[in-house]
Scaffold this motif. Sequence first.
Motif, PDB file in Angstrom:
ATOM      1  N   UNK A   1     -20.226 -25.904 -15.999  1.00  0.00           N
ATOM      2  CA  UNK A   1     -21.243 -25.480 -16.959  1.00  0.00           C
ATOM      3  C   UNK A   1     -20.883 -24.142 -17.596  1.00  0.00           C
ATOM      4  N   UNK A   2     -20.490 -23.145 -16.772  1.00  0.00           N
ATOM      5  CA  UNK A   2     -20.192 -21.820 -17.307  1.00  0.00           C
ATOM      6  C   UNK A   2     -18.971 -21.848 -18.226  1.00  0.00           C
ATOM      7  N   UNK A   3     -17.897 -22.498 -17.777  1.00  0.00           N
ATOM      8  CA  UNK A   3     -16.678 -22.551 -18.576  1.00  0.00           C
ATOM      9  C   UNK A   3     -16.890 -23.399 -19.825  1.00  0.00           C
ATOM     10  N   UNK A   4     -17.546 -24.544 -19.642  1.00  0.00           N
ATOM     11  CA  UNK A   4     -17.805 -25.409 -20.789  1.00  0.00           C
ATOM     12  C   UNK A   4     -18.661 -24.724 -21.832  1.00  0.00           C
ATOM     13  N   UNK A   5     -19.670 -23.967 -21.393  1.00  0.00           N
ATOM     14  CA  UNK A   5     -20.537 -23.272 -22.327  1.00  0.00           C
ATOM     15  C   UNK A   5     -19.769 -22.218 -23.112  1.00  0.00           C
ATOM     16  N   UNK A   6     -18.794 -21.567 -22.458  1.00  0.00           N
ATOM     17  CA  UNK A   6     -18.004 -20.567 -23.179  1.00  0.00           C
ATOM     18  C   UNK A   6     -17.199 -21.232 -24.290  1.00  0.00           C
TER      19      UNK A   6
ATOM     20  N   UNK B   1     -11.139 -14.320 -17.540  1.00  0.00           N
ATOM     21  CA  UNK B   1     -11.819 -15.285 -16.675  1.00  0.00           C
ATOM     22  C   UNK B   1     -13.223 -15.574 -17.168  1.00  0.00           C
ATOM     23  N   UNK B   2     -13.708 -16.746 -16.877  1.00  0.00           N
ATOM     24  CA  UNK B   2     -15.124 -17.082 -16.966  1.00  0.00           C
ATOM     25  C   UNK B   2     -15.489 -17.759 -15.651  1.00  0.00           C
ATOM     26  N   UNK B   3     -16.438 -17.157 -14.951  1.00  0.00           N
ATOM     27  CA  UNK B   3     -16.862 -17.688 -13.647  1.00  0.00           C
ATOM     28  C   UNK B   3     -15.682 -17.825 -12.683  1.00  0.00           C
TER      29      UNK B   3
ATOM     30  N   UNK C   1     -15.774 -28.179 -10.194  1.00  0.00           N
ATOM     31  CA  UNK C   1     -17.023 -28.736 -10.709  1.00  0.00           C
ATOM     32  C   UNK C   1     -18.133 -27.687 -10.775  1.00  0.00           C
ATOM     33  N   UNK C   2     -18.147 -26.768  -9.826  1.00  0.00           N
ATOM     34  CA  UNK C   2     -19.192 -25.744  -9.799  1.00  0.00           C
ATOM     35  C   UNK C   2     -19.132 -24.826 -11.024  1.00  0.00           C
TER      36      UNK C   2
ATOM     37  N   UNK D   1      -4.258 -23.505 -23.444  1.00  0.00           N
ATOM     38  CA  UNK D   1      -2.925 -24.064 -23.665  1.00  0.00           C
ATOM     39  C   UNK D   1      -2.936 -25.585 -23.590  1.00  0.00           C
ATOM     40  N   UNK D   2      -3.875 -26.140 -22.819  1.00  0.00           N
ATOM     41  CA  UNK D   2      -3.937 -27.592 -22.645  1.00  0.00           C
ATOM     42  C   UNK D   2      -4.757 -28.293 -23.726  1.00  0.00           C
ATOM     43  N   UNK D   3      -5.567 -27.537 -24.475  1.00  0.00           N
ATOM     44  CA  UNK D   3      -6.491 -28.156 -25.434  1.00  0.00           C
ATOM     45  C   UNK D   3      -5.826 -28.954 -26.558  1.00  0.00           C
ATOM     46  N   UNK D   4      -4.695 -28.557 -27.076  1.00  0.00           N
ATOM     47  CA  UNK D   4      -4.126 -29.379 -28.150  1.00  0.00           C
ATOM     48  C   UNK D   4      -3.811 -30.809 -27.719  1.00  0.00           C
ATOM     49  N   UNK D   5      -3.545 -31.012 -26.433  1.00  0.00           N
ATOM     50  CA  UNK D   5      -3.191 -32.349 -25.947  1.00  0.00           C
ATOM     51  C   UNK D   5      -4.372 -33.068 -25.306  1.00  0.00           C
ATOM     52  N   UNK D   6      -5.405 -32.328 -24.911  1.00  0.00           N
ATOM     53  CA  UNK D   6      -6.536 -32.927 -24.217  1.00  0.00           C
ATOM     54  C   UNK D   6      -7.848 -32.449 -24.831  1.00  0.00           C
ATOM     55  N   UNK D   7      -8.885 -33.247 -24.625  1.00  0.00           N
ATOM     56  CA  UNK D   7     -10.207 -32.826 -25.063  1.00  0.00           C
ATOM     57  C   UNK D   7     -10.764 -31.812 -24.063  1.00  0.00           C
ATOM     58  N   UNK D   8     -11.793 -31.075 -24.485  1.00  0.00           N
ATOM     59  CA  UNK D   8     -12.420 -30.111 -23.588  1.00  0.00           C
ATOM     60  C   UNK D   8     -12.968 -30.814 -22.359  1.00  0.00           C
ATOM     61  N   UNK D   9     -13.539 -31.991 -22.532  1.00  0.00           N
ATOM     62  CA  UNK D   9     -14.081 -32.725 -21.391  1.00  0.00           C
ATOM     63  C   UNK D   9     -12.975 -33.025 -20.370  1.00  0.00           C
ATOM     64  N   UNK D  10     -11.810 -33.458 -20.852  1.00  0.00           N
ATOM     65  CA  UNK D  10     -10.695 -33.752 -19.948  1.00  0.00           C
ATOM     66  C   UNK D  10     -10.208 -32.498 -19.236  1.00  0.00           C
ATOM     67  N   UNK D  11     -10.119 -31.389 -19.979  1.00  0.00           N
ATOM     68  CA  UNK D  11      -9.657 -30.134 -19.382  1.00  0.00           C
ATOM     69  C   UNK D  11     -10.612 -29.686 -18.281  1.00  0.00           C
ATOM     70  N   UNK D  12     -11.905 -29.759 -18.562  1.00  0.00           N
ATOM     71  CA  UNK D  12     -12.889 -29.354 -17.556  1.00  0.00           C
ATOM     72  C   UNK D  12     -12.783 -30.239 -16.316  1.00  0.00           C
ATOM     73  N   UNK D  13     -12.671 -31.515 -16.529  1.00  0.00           N
ATOM     74  CA  UNK D  13     -12.635 -32.462 -15.405  1.00  0.00           C
ATOM     75  C   UNK D  13     -11.394 -32.272 -14.548  1.00  0.00           C
ATOM     76  N   UNK D  14     -10.241 -32.038 -15.181  1.00  0.00           N
ATOM     77  CA  UNK D  14      -8.978 -32.014 -14.455  1.00  0.00           C
ATOM     78  C   UNK D  14      -8.566 -30.632 -13.953  1.00  0.00           C
TER      79      UNK D  14
END
Length: 440
Positions: free
Chosen positions: A426-431, A394-396, A422-423, A405-418
Amino acid sequence: MSGGFSRPLAAHGECIAVLGAGPAGVMAALGLHRLGYPVQVISQWRRFDAIEGVSARVMQALAQQGLTHTLSMAVPAAEREVHWGEAPVVRNREFLIDRPQFDAALRADLAAGSVPLREARVRQLHRLDAGWDIELDDGSRIAASRIVDARGRQAPQSGAAQRGPETVSLLCRWRATPGAAASAVERRDDGWTWLARLPDGTCYWQWVTGAQLPGRAELPAWCAAARQASALARRFFPEDPGAAVTVHARSSTSTLSEEGFDGRLLRVGDAAMAVDPLSGNGIFQSLSSALQAPAVLHTLIRDPSREALALDFHRERVRHLFLRFARMGRDFYRQAPAVGSFWPPRQQWPDEAPLHYDPDPSQLRVAERPVLEHGEVVARQVVVTADQPLGVWHVDGVALAPLVAALPQQSLRQVLTEQVPQASWQAVGQWFLSQGVPLD
């Protein structure tokens, strides 16, 4: 880890003996007691008086476990002088602890937690079908269903251990005029020394070496001559008493035990892995292995079918921590010239693997690993990296495996958004960014 420990079911008829009342033993005993298990601590006092330096994270761990008596024993020192390279530097403020007082405070915290302590030396352990018969030095015996061995470097070894270059520490202690707390470290051709002063005037000089020692009677004069040959020691200890000091020689060889990881006997602290003092993480690593021990034993007792999983969790984390600190010490040694017989072996041990690997997003993979959940060891999908071979779950509070598992089909921005609240963006994206994964 998430959630709290579940209570044992009538303790399952268990009575657990913890051998040793140092930091690892006390942490393990208090953790098991909070789970509701009957615990008996058996320990004798240390046979030598030392001063040790600990980091702020050790103080934080003690505070988190509520060890108020023990916390009060630490003395903050000025920033440590480091005489290692060509020019001295000042680094790393550390806390100084007088081990006799520290050990007494650990016992006070045991008493405050209502954990019984038997002051005795363990003479021999006899394994029975359903547990242990513990023979003490006074001839009395204690029965236990399981044992947590936290006797430090004194824990018997059958020889099944990974060892670094043979190293000995000479611990010198005396009393001088009271003054400010201070510490320093100095490189020598035949090893290195750590110097410390407590406000009450207690002075301490620890010489770590691989040299052949003289006889016991000659040790005080031998150490006095070495101190007098050091300009730093003469300045740091202006009232050097010469040979009128208490000297104790002890092994400081890095050791990883290959035993003590079964369902009835669990090693923690230095009994499981003892690191080179140059890493500066002796007490921290003791606490790390001891804090996970209650969850491991709790899992073994509640669900014997997970015994292999729980023991693998403990063994692999102890091994990973050992190698990490061994490589940390190796890299410190490499900052010094490769002179004489002391330095070259330590600059090559334990291996050539880096302490940290560079981020490589192609190395991210999902695998099943043992983790702690609600105070028990369970198998979960985690993300394994070159730098974190045991995996990150886990992170946060957000599980990482579904995101990877979703990254090969989606960008990191899409994964974070979907997929990420939202809270936690930042923590997950930074990791992920720290792992070299681009945002788009």
